[in-house]
Motif scaffolding. Sequence first.
Motif, PDB file in Angstrom:
ATOM      1  N   GLU A 121      39.452  69.025  44.992  1.00  0.00           N
ATOM      2  CA  GLU A 121      40.075  68.056  44.105  1.00  0.00           C
ATOM      3  C   GLU A 121      40.835  67.030  44.934  1.00  0.00           C
ATOM      4  O   GLU A 121      41.129  67.235  46.111  1.00  0.00           O
ATOM      5  CB  GLU A 121      41.050  68.743  43.142  1.00  0.00           C
ATOM      6  N   GLY A 122      41.188  65.899  44.291  1.00  0.00           N
ATOM      7  CA  GLY A 122      42.011  64.892  44.937  1.00  0.00           C
ATOM      8  C   GLY A 122      41.198  63.789  45.581  1.00  0.00           C
ATOM      9  O   GLY A 122      39.967  63.796  45.566  1.00  0.00           O
ATOM     10  N   LYS A 123      41.908  62.842  46.187  1.00  0.00           N
ATOM     11  CA  LYS A 123      41.258  61.635  46.702  1.00  0.00           C
ATOM     12  C   LYS A 123      40.334  61.900  47.883  1.00  0.00           C
ATOM     13  O   LYS A 123      39.404  61.135  48.141  1.00  0.00           O
ATOM     14  CB  LYS A 123      42.329  60.595  47.081  1.00  0.00           C
ATOM     15  N   LEU A 124      40.573  62.982  48.639  1.00  0.00           N
ATOM     16  CA  LEU A 124      39.732  63.274  49.800  1.00  0.00           C
ATOM     17  C   LEU A 124      38.506  64.113  49.456  1.00  0.00           C
ATOM     18  O   LEU A 124      37.558  64.194  50.236  1.00  0.00           O
ATOM     19  CB  LEU A 124      40.542  64.010  50.877  1.00  0.00           C
ATOM     20  N   ALA A 125      38.535  64.746  48.296  1.00  0.00           N
ATOM     21  CA  ALA A 125      37.471  65.679  47.917  1.00  0.00           C
ATOM     22  C   ALA A 125      36.071  65.055  47.891  1.00  0.00           C
ATOM     23  O   ALA A 125      35.104  65.713  48.296  1.00  0.00           O
ATOM     24  CB  ALA A 125      37.801  66.321  46.572  1.00  0.00           C
ATOM     25  N   PRO A 126      35.907  63.813  47.395  1.00  0.00           N
ATOM     26  CA  PRO A 126      34.550  63.240  47.399  1.00  0.00           C
ATOM     27  C   PRO A 126      33.939  63.156  48.795  1.00  0.00           C
ATOM     28  O   PRO A 126      32.730  63.353  48.956  1.00  0.00           O
ATOM     29  CB  PRO A 126      34.759  61.845  46.797  1.00  0.00           C
ATOM     30  N   VAL A 127      34.759  62.883  49.803  1.00  0.00           N
ATOM     31  CA  VAL A 127      34.244  62.829  51.175  1.00  0.00           C
ATOM     32  C   VAL A 127      33.841  64.230  51.633  1.00  0.00           C
ATOM     33  O   VAL A 127      32.786  64.429  52.238  1.00  0.00           O
ATOM     34  CB  VAL A 127      35.291  62.234  52.134  1.00  0.00           C
ATOM     35  N   TYR A 128      34.674  65.211  51.315  1.00  0.00           N
ATOM     36  CA  TYR A 128      34.372  66.602  51.694  1.00  0.00           C
ATOM     37  C   TYR A 128      33.068  67.067  51.044  1.00  0.00           C
ATOM     38  O   TYR A 128      32.193  67.648  51.707  1.00  0.00           O
ATOM     39  CB  TYR A 128      35.528  67.498  51.274  1.00  0.00           C
ATOM     40  N   GLU A 129      32.911  66.779  49.763  1.00  0.00           N
ATOM     41  CA  GLU A 129      31.677  67.147  49.054  1.00  0.00           C
ATOM     42  C   GLU A 129      30.471  66.466  49.691  1.00  0.00           C
ATOM     43  O   GLU A 129      29.422  67.084  49.893  1.00  0.00           O
ATOM     44  CB  GLU A 129      31.785  66.752  47.577  1.00  0.00           C
ATOM     45  N   PHE A 130      30.631  65.199  50.029  1.00  0.00           N
ATOM     46  CA  PHE A 130      29.531  64.437  50.622  1.00  0.00           C
ATOM     47  C   PHE A 130      29.141  65.023  51.982  1.00  0.00           C
ATOM     48  O   PHE A 130      27.950  65.210  52.273  1.00  0.00           O
ATOM     49  CB  PHE A 130      29.946  62.976  50.779  1.00  0.00           C
ATOM     50  N   VAL A 131      30.134  65.336  52.812  1.00  0.00           N
ATOM     51  CA  VAL A 131      29.871  65.871  54.144  1.00  0.00           C
ATOM     52  C   VAL A 131      29.136  67.208  54.063  1.00  0.00           C
ATOM     53  O   VAL A 131      28.185  67.454  54.813  1.00  0.00           O
ATOM     54  CB  VAL A 131      31.193  66.024  54.935  1.00  0.00           C
ATOM     55  N   LEU A 132      29.554  68.077  53.145  1.00  0.00           N
ATOM     56  CA  LEU A 132      28.904  69.385  53.011  1.00  0.00           C
ATOM     57  C   LEU A 132      27.449  69.237  52.580  1.00  0.00           C
ATOM     58  O   LEU A 132      26.559  69.930  53.097  1.00  0.00           O
ATOM     59  CB  LEU A 132      29.661  70.254  52.016  1.00  0.00           C
ATOM     60  N   ALA A 187      35.669  56.996  56.146  1.00  0.00           N
ATOM     61  CA  ALA A 187      36.860  56.452  55.459  1.00  0.00           C
ATOM     62  C   ALA A 187      36.603  55.061  54.905  1.00  0.00           C
ATOM     63  O   ALA A 187      36.893  54.784  53.730  1.00  0.00           O
ATOM     64  CB  ALA A 187      38.051  56.449  56.415  1.00  0.00           C
ATOM     65  N   THR A 188      36.060  54.185  55.732  1.00  0.00           N
ATOM     66  CA  THR A 188      35.792  52.811  55.282  1.00  0.00           C
ATOM     67  C   THR A 188      34.746  52.791  54.177  1.00  0.00           C
ATOM     68  O   THR A 188      34.885  52.075  53.176  1.00  0.00           O
ATOM     69  CB  THR A 188      35.319  51.946  56.467  1.00  0.00           C
ATOM     70  N   ILE A 189      33.716  53.600  54.331  1.00  0.00           N
ATOM     71  CA  ILE A 189      32.618  53.637  53.365  1.00  0.00           C
ATOM     72  C   ILE A 189      33.110  54.079  51.994  1.00  0.00           C
ATOM     73  O   ILE A 189      32.660  53.580  50.956  1.00  0.00           O
ATOM     74  CB  ILE A 189      31.511  54.583  53.878  1.00  0.00           C
ATOM     75  N   PHE A 190      34.069  55.029  51.964  1.00  0.00           N
ATOM     76  CA  PHE A 190      34.615  55.530  50.707  1.00  0.00           C
ATOM     77  C   PHE A 190      35.899  54.797  50.306  1.00  0.00           C
ATOM     78  O   PHE A 190      36.604  55.237  49.402  1.00  0.00           O
ATOM     79  CB  PHE A 190      34.894  57.036  50.809  1.00  0.00           C
ATOM     80  N   GLU A 191      36.193  53.683  51.001  1.00  0.00           N
ATOM     81  CA  GLU A 191      37.380  52.864  50.718  1.00  0.00           C
ATOM     82  C   GLU A 191      38.659  53.696  50.803  1.00  0.00           C
ATOM     83  O   GLU A 191      39.543  53.628  49.946  1.00  0.00           O
ATOM     84  CB  GLU A 191      37.248  52.186  49.341  1.00  0.00           C
ATOM     85  N   LEU A 192      38.745  54.490  51.875  1.00  0.00           N
ATOM     86  CA  LEU A 192      39.918  55.338  52.113  1.00  0.00           C
ATOM     87  C   LEU A 192      40.478  55.092  53.514  1.00  0.00           C
ATOM     88  O   LEU A 192      40.917  56.007  54.207  1.00  0.00           O
ATOM     89  CB  LEU A 192      39.543  56.815  51.950  1.00  0.00           C
ATOM     90  N   ASN A 193      40.468  53.821  53.939  1.00  0.00           N
ATOM     91  CA  ASN A 193      40.912  53.479  55.294  1.00  0.00           C
ATOM     92  C   ASN A 193      42.296  54.028  55.613  1.00  0.00           C
ATOM     93  O   ASN A 193      42.554  54.479  56.729  1.00  0.00           O
ATOM     94  CB  ASN A 193      40.924  51.954  55.470  1.00  0.00           C
ATOM     95  N   ALA A 194      43.192  53.989  54.637  1.00  0.00           N
ATOM     96  CA  ALA A 194      44.566  54.422  54.872  1.00  0.00           C
ATOM     97  C   ALA A 194      44.660  55.928  55.103  1.00  0.00           C
ATOM     98  O   ALA A 194      45.699  56.415  55.563  1.00  0.00           O
ATOM     99  CB  ALA A 194      45.451  54.020  53.691  1.00  0.00           C
ATOM    100  N   PHE A 195      43.587  56.651  54.800  1.00  0.00           N
ATOM    101  CA  PHE A 195      43.614  58.108  54.911  1.00  0.00           C
ATOM    102  C   PHE A 195      42.649  58.627  55.983  1.00  0.00           C
ATOM    103  O   PHE A 195      42.260  59.790  55.961  1.00  0.00           O
ATOM    104  CB  PHE A 195      43.267  58.742  53.555  1.00  0.00           C
ATOM    105  N   SER A 196      42.285  57.761  56.942  1.00  0.00           N
ATOM    106  CA  SER A 196      41.308  58.169  57.956  1.00  0.00           C
ATOM    107  C   SER A 196      41.808  59.349  58.781  1.00  0.00           C
ATOM    108  O   SER A 196      41.027  60.258  59.116  1.00  0.00           O
ATOM    109  CB  SER A 196      40.960  56.987  58.868  1.00  0.00           C
ATOM    110  N   SER A 197      43.109  59.363  59.112  1.00  0.00           N
ATOM    111  CA  SER A 197      43.652  60.476  59.899  1.00  0.00           C
ATOM    112  C   SER A 197      43.606  61.780  59.117  1.00  0.00           C
ATOM    113  O   SER A 197      43.295  62.845  59.668  1.00  0.00           O
ATOM    114  CB  SER A 197      45.087  60.175  60.325  1.00  0.00           C
ATOM    115  N   GLU A 198      43.910  61.695  57.822  1.00  0.00           N
ATOM    116  CA  GLU A 198      43.858  62.900  56.997  1.00  0.00           C
ATOM    117  C   GLU A 198      42.426  63.382  56.821  1.00  0.00           C
ATOM    118  O   GLU A 198      42.170  64.603  56.775  1.00  0.00           O
ATOM    119  CB  GLU A 198      44.509  62.636  55.637  1.00  0.00           C
TER     120      GLU A 198
END
Length: 407
Positions: free
Chosen positions: A355-366, A305-316
């Motif tokens: 798609e959406g703001k969380l998708a880049p993290v999902y793509e990266f993890v996969l 979350a922090t690395i992708f500047e998504l701290n507010a969405f860490s729970s999601e």
Amino acid sequence: MLATLIPLFDSKMEVKAYSIFAQKKNLFANPSLLGTGSLDGAAEIAGFDIIDNMGLETLSDDREVFVEVNNISLFSAIEEQCKAPHSRIVLLLNNTITPDDTYINRIKELKAKGYKFAIRKLLIEQFEPYRQVLMLMDYMLLNHRKIKMEVATKYFSQIYPDMKLVAVNVDTQEDYDKLTAEGHYDLYEGEFFRVPIVKGETEIAPLKATYIELLNIVNDSDFELTQAADVIGRDAALVISLLKMVNRMTVNSGITSVRHAAAMLGQKELKRWINTAVTKELCSDKPSEITRMSLVRARFSENLATIFELNAFSSELFLMGMFSMLDKMLDKPMSEALDAVKVSKDISDALLKKEGKLAPVYEFVLNYEDASWQEVSRLMMLSGIDMDNVYSAYIQALAWYKQLFGE
């Protein structure tokens, strides 16, 4: 450093070993390495850093761990790089190792010290020239699509009777079922165990329905502790798990009821515990790797979350990683599985549409999970992500999983 674990299964869908695929440099940040990626970190074996940092038990319990070596690192001070028991380490060679006396003697030297060996990427026409090398191998990794095992089985059983065969690139459940039925291989590696479900059962089993109900309660924005506690009380496994968790966190807790235990954890910790414990129960009739992968994905995604500047969405991000295998847990297509639980549109968009703001993290993890290092390096370069921070996020996820279930 980049590193990930790739499971190897037996014919009963049980994980029997892990391969560590690692890379020391970001190839896109170091373009000169692109043509010599196989020699990255040649003087040191990157996978050993994982074992020494985490401990062999964290990585694989009592299983063996396959670690890549190349034609240069084979001659490094292997014993000094890794203090783990030699018998648990399988040094994984490829066709950069040639059937020359220099290599053969080095392999014999290491085998005398207790190390095991595996080899991959050999072509069929190389089997005979490599005979002296293959005689020293404990495992051979074969692309099942490029070899007729009904013909090759006699060859392997006669010439290499003690060698175990591993089918790689087993990418569908149909492939796995066919190969296990034929019985030519000892282990299987590929994406078959995590292929998305496209057709499933019409009903969710009653016990799983209870778990889904519990997930829906705690993933409301402001849930009632007592309501969650009452649902937990219906399932003995969850009650026992909850009591163990509370007892680990407190001293002389004197717990009098499930509601009391829930109150002692508090809303935030109870939500976290339920999401992880319920996931384990949902996977109880699945390969253990489904549990490990979904929970490591959850924690890894949260750590990013922090690395992708998504701290507010860490729970999601945590829930996104956890529910990324919900179709496998419920034996339903992902769209139907997500309909059964209450998740945000951001999570749904990432898992269903990428798609959406969380998708880049999902793509990266996969990509990270698949050891697609070139693509991971490209994504880090585009987003200005520090490789060491990513590695730390993954290592912390493994350590958290180990601590959570004591495996």
